[in-house]
Design a protein around this motif. Structure first.
Motif, PDB file in Angstrom:
ATOM      1  N   ILE A 360      -5.707  -0.148  -9.924  1.00 23.80           N
ATOM      2  CA  ILE A 360      -4.561  -0.418  -9.062  1.00 23.80           C
ATOM      3  C   ILE A 360      -4.245   0.854  -8.276  1.00 23.80           C
ATOM      4  O   ILE A 360      -4.081   1.927  -8.860  1.00 23.80           O
ATOM      5  N   LYS A 361      -4.161   0.728  -6.956  1.00 24.35           N
ATOM      6  CA  LYS A 361      -3.819   1.855  -6.085  1.00 24.35           C
ATOM      7  C   LYS A 361      -2.567   1.505  -5.295  1.00 24.35           C
ATOM      8  O   LYS A 361      -2.447   0.392  -4.769  1.00 24.35           O
ATOM      9  N   TYR A 362      -1.668   2.479  -5.190  1.00 24.71           N
ATOM     10  CA  TYR A 362      -0.421   2.238  -4.468  1.00 24.71           C
ATOM     11  C   TYR A 362      -0.020   3.504  -3.720  1.00 24.71           C
ATOM     12  O   TYR A 362      -0.062   4.604  -4.274  1.00 24.71           O
ATOM     13  N   GLN A 363       0.353   3.321  -2.466  1.00 28.22           N
ATOM     14  CA  GLN A 363       0.820   4.426  -1.640  1.00 28.22           C
ATOM     15  C   GLN A 363       2.243   4.088  -1.178  1.00 28.22           C
ATOM     16  O   GLN A 363       2.442   3.513  -0.107  1.00 28.22           O
ATOM     17  N   PRO A 364       3.261   4.456  -1.987  1.00 29.01           N
ATOM     18  CA  PRO A 364       4.640   4.069  -1.654  1.00 29.01           C
ATOM     19  C   PRO A 364       5.176   4.768  -0.418  1.00 29.01           C
ATOM     20  O   PRO A 364       5.992   4.206   0.313  1.00 29.01           O
ATOM     21  N   ILE A 365       4.762   6.029  -0.181  1.00 37.49           N
ATOM     22  CA  ILE A 365       5.129   6.774   1.018  1.00 37.49           C
ATOM     23  C   ILE A 365       3.868   7.419   1.574  1.00 37.49           C
ATOM     24  O   ILE A 365       2.824   7.440   0.912  1.00 37.49           O
ATOM     25  N   ASP A 366       3.961   7.956   2.773  1.00 42.58           N
ATOM     26  CA  ASP A 366       2.780   8.438   3.471  1.00 42.58           C
ATOM     27  C   ASP A 366       1.966   9.441   2.659  1.00 42.58           C
ATOM     28  O   ASP A 366       0.737   9.397   2.641  1.00 42.58           O
ATOM     29  N   ARG A 367       2.618  10.362   1.980  1.00 40.18           N
ATOM     30  CA  ARG A 367       1.912  11.472   1.346  1.00 40.18           C
ATOM     31  C   ARG A 367       1.652  11.282  -0.148  1.00 40.18           C
ATOM     32  O   ARG A 367       0.988  12.105  -0.753  1.00 40.18           O
ATOM     33  N   LEU A 368       2.165  10.246  -0.733  1.00 42.46           N
ATOM     34  CA  LEU A 368       2.038  10.045  -2.180  1.00 42.46           C
ATOM     35  C   LEU A 368       1.099   8.882  -2.486  1.00 42.46           C
ATOM     36  O   LEU A 368       1.279   7.780  -1.965  1.00 42.46           O
ATOM     37  N   ARG A 369       0.129   9.128  -3.361  1.00 41.99           N
ATOM     38  CA  ARG A 369      -0.810   8.098  -3.779  1.00 41.99           C
ATOM     39  C   ARG A 369      -0.777   8.000  -5.305  1.00 41.99           C
ATOM     40  O   ARG A 369      -0.885   9.015  -6.009  1.00 41.99           O
ATOM     41  N   LEU A 370      -0.648   6.789  -5.808  1.00 41.85           N
ATOM     42  CA  LEU A 370      -0.640   6.532  -7.245  1.00 41.85           C
ATOM     43  C   LEU A 370      -1.848   5.686  -7.603  1.00 41.85           C
ATOM     44  O   LEU A 370      -2.216   4.762  -6.878  1.00 41.85           O
ATOM     45  N   ASN A 371      -2.457   5.994  -8.735  1.00 45.95           N
ATOM     46  CA  ASN A 371      -3.684   5.307  -9.147  1.00 45.95           C
ATOM     47  C   ASN A 371      -3.635   5.070 -10.651  1.00 45.95           C
ATOM     48  O   ASN A 371      -3.459   6.010 -11.426  1.00 45.95           O
ATOM     49  N   VAL A 372      -3.773   3.816 -11.060  1.00 45.39           N
ATOM     50  CA  VAL A 372      -3.857   3.461 -12.474  1.00 45.39           C
ATOM     51  C   VAL A 372      -5.144   2.675 -12.675  1.00 45.39           C
ATOM     52  O   VAL A 372      -5.402   1.706 -11.950  1.00 45.39           O
ATOM     53  N   SER A 373      -5.945   3.088 -13.643  1.00 44.49           N
ATOM     54  CA  SER A 373      -7.209   2.397 -13.892  1.00 44.49           C
ATOM     55  C   SER A 373      -7.383   2.150 -15.390  1.00 44.49           C
ATOM     56  O   SER A 373      -6.925   2.937 -16.226  1.00 44.49           O
TER      57      SER A 373
END
Length: 471
Positions: A360-373
């Motif tokens: 699962i990849k999520y970019q809530p704001i332009d500069r922040l990337r979250l990744n759960v695998s």
């Protein structure tokens, strides 16, 4: 912004370059942009520190290097990357390095400090396009074929290698040839007699309609030490046309041939269904009779990508299953196994296994990337107290196998589950601040108890990818 070499726009240029020459554009430390010559130079930096619950030693990464790329006129491009590394890996990866004698993704290495590895990586290539429909690439690097997180055909897991790639695109067809040289690794050192072997790869894909792509591939791995080949390079494999299997039969060859297909279907604007099917030692009766014979060597990949899940922008999901029957990638000689420098040229686990991956990849704001695998694998492995080969280890030949039927997961069942949670914040263009936690659990009858790793890591990197422990 990252493709300034192919763009005439100047919107990415900064207002105040450093010392009038550096970072004229945010994507390049140094840029030359002339009518017939373009050059981009960038530093490579990666610093990571952390802890492993299974180890009293810390984990860390110290990488420094240089990335250089450019174009000469409209026909020639070039690229090179050099990186010096000192890395102290988690305990489970150090154990694998000790078993194989190599460090993932590199060639020669030496010890550094308490338990770290010191190694130098260099890659690069030149690209030439005589006409718009054909491109030629020659260099020393890795290649990846497929649409998934893994590839059962050709992946970028191993060390770089020399290759010649031809790509032809006409109408709805794309045809790719890759001729490469690999090392049959025995040991490190100047006195080591590491042999050379070769691969000839063809991949033909066609677009059917707007959303479906189907590809067929074949690959031959061969060496120069087989007496039936008279210790010579087989020039017949330089034939750029498909059907190596027919050429191999005509030569009465004992080389290792792998066949298969791949596909991708985009639908409903936000879904992509993809997969691969691979065959080794194909025998019709064994395949369609659904026997458990050792020669019934096949594998598959099935995956799904879901973009903007539940209409949430920048929230993406990927699911993937990979399975390979025992003895896939193995041959009668280790020099004809599908490996380079004792590293898999396809799936890093080898064969006799099934694997599930969810990302699962999520970019809530332009500069922040979250990744759960999440990943779970089940594999049949060999016992350390016996020479019997159950077909999972890509470093072994298919000799010393047990008699009778060989079902999936034969041998000792080894199960690995892992969860990775990572956050990346971009401070400046391609300058990332990283933080993450990695949970890994390994279980098999060879261990006195489950091996549970909890790894915390923090780092800063510029123009480099984060290290991936999911191997």
């Amino acid at each position: 912004t990252d493709n300034i070499l192919f763009s005439s726009k100047d919107y990415s240029f900064t207002k105040k370059p450093i010392f009038s020459h550096f970072y004229k554009t945010q994507s390049a430390l140094f840029l030359i942009q002339q009518e017939n010559f373009k050059l981009v130079v960038n530093p490579l930096v990666g610093f990571t520190g952390g802890s492993d619950s299974q180890d009293s030693l810390p984990i860390y990464r110290n990488s420094r290097g240089l990335d250089l790329r450019g174009n000469i006129g409209n026909k020639v491009g070039f690229y090179t990357r050099v990186i010096e590394n000192q890395v102290q890996y988690p305990s489970f990866m150090r154990q694998k390095h000790a078993e194989t004698g190599v460090v993932n993704g590199t060639t020669l290495h030496k010890g550094f400090g308490a338990a770290a590895e010191d190694y130098f990586n260099a890659s690069g290539y030149i690209t030439f396009s005589p006409i718009n429909e054909i491109s030629v690439q020659f260099g020393h690097d890795k290649n990846f074929i497929g649409n998934g997180y893994r590839s059962l055909i050709l992946s970028d897991f191993s060390a770089p290698y020399p290759f010649l790639k031809l790509n032809t695109q006409v109408w709805k067809f794309n045809y790719q040839n890759i001729f490469s040289q690999h090392i049959d690794f025995i040991k490190q050192g100047e006195s080591a007699t590491n042999g050379r072997k070769y691969s000839a790869f063809h991949h033909l894909s066609v677009n059917i309609g707007k959303n479906l792509n189907i590809g067929l591939f074949e690959n031959i791995v061969f060496d120069r030490s087989d007496s039936t080949e008279s210790d010579r390079f087989e020039v017949s494999y330089l034939n750029p046309l498909i059907f190596y299997r027919a050429v191999e039969h005509g030569l009465n060859s004992s080389d290792n041939a792998i066949l298969g297909m791949d596909w991708k279907w985009n639908f409903l604007n936000r879904f992509s269904l993809y997969g691969q099917f691979v065959l080794d030692e194909f025998r019709k009766d064994e395949m369609f009779g659904r026997t458990k014979s050792w020669v019934n060597k096949w594998g598959y990949q099935a995956g799904l990508k879901y973009i903007n899940v539940a209409n949430i922008n920048n929230l993406d999901l990927q699911l993937e299953v990979n399975q390979l029957r025992p003895y896939f990638f193995q041959h009668r000689s280790k020099s004809q196994n599908w490996i380079h420098y004792n590293q898999s040229l396809a799936h890093p686990l080898g064969a006799n296994m099934r694997e599930l991956i969810a990302i699962i990849k999520y970019q809530p704001i332009d500069r922040l990337r979250l990744n759960v695998s999440y990943s779970f694998s089940k594999q049949g492995i060999d016992s350390s107290s016996t020479s019997i080969n159950y077909g999972g280890n890509y470093l072994r030949t298919y000799d010393n196998r047990p008699n009778g039927a060989i079902p999936m997961f034969s041998g000792i069942e080894n199960m690995i589950s892992a969860i990775s949670m990572d956050a990346q914040y971009m401070l400046w263009h391609n300058l990332f601040l990283d933080a993450g936690v990695y949970f890994r659990n390994q279980k098999n009858d060879l261990l006195t108890e489950d091996r549970k790793n909890t790894i915390y890591r923090f780092g800063l990197r510029l123009n480099l990818a984060a290290l991936d422990y999911r191997q």
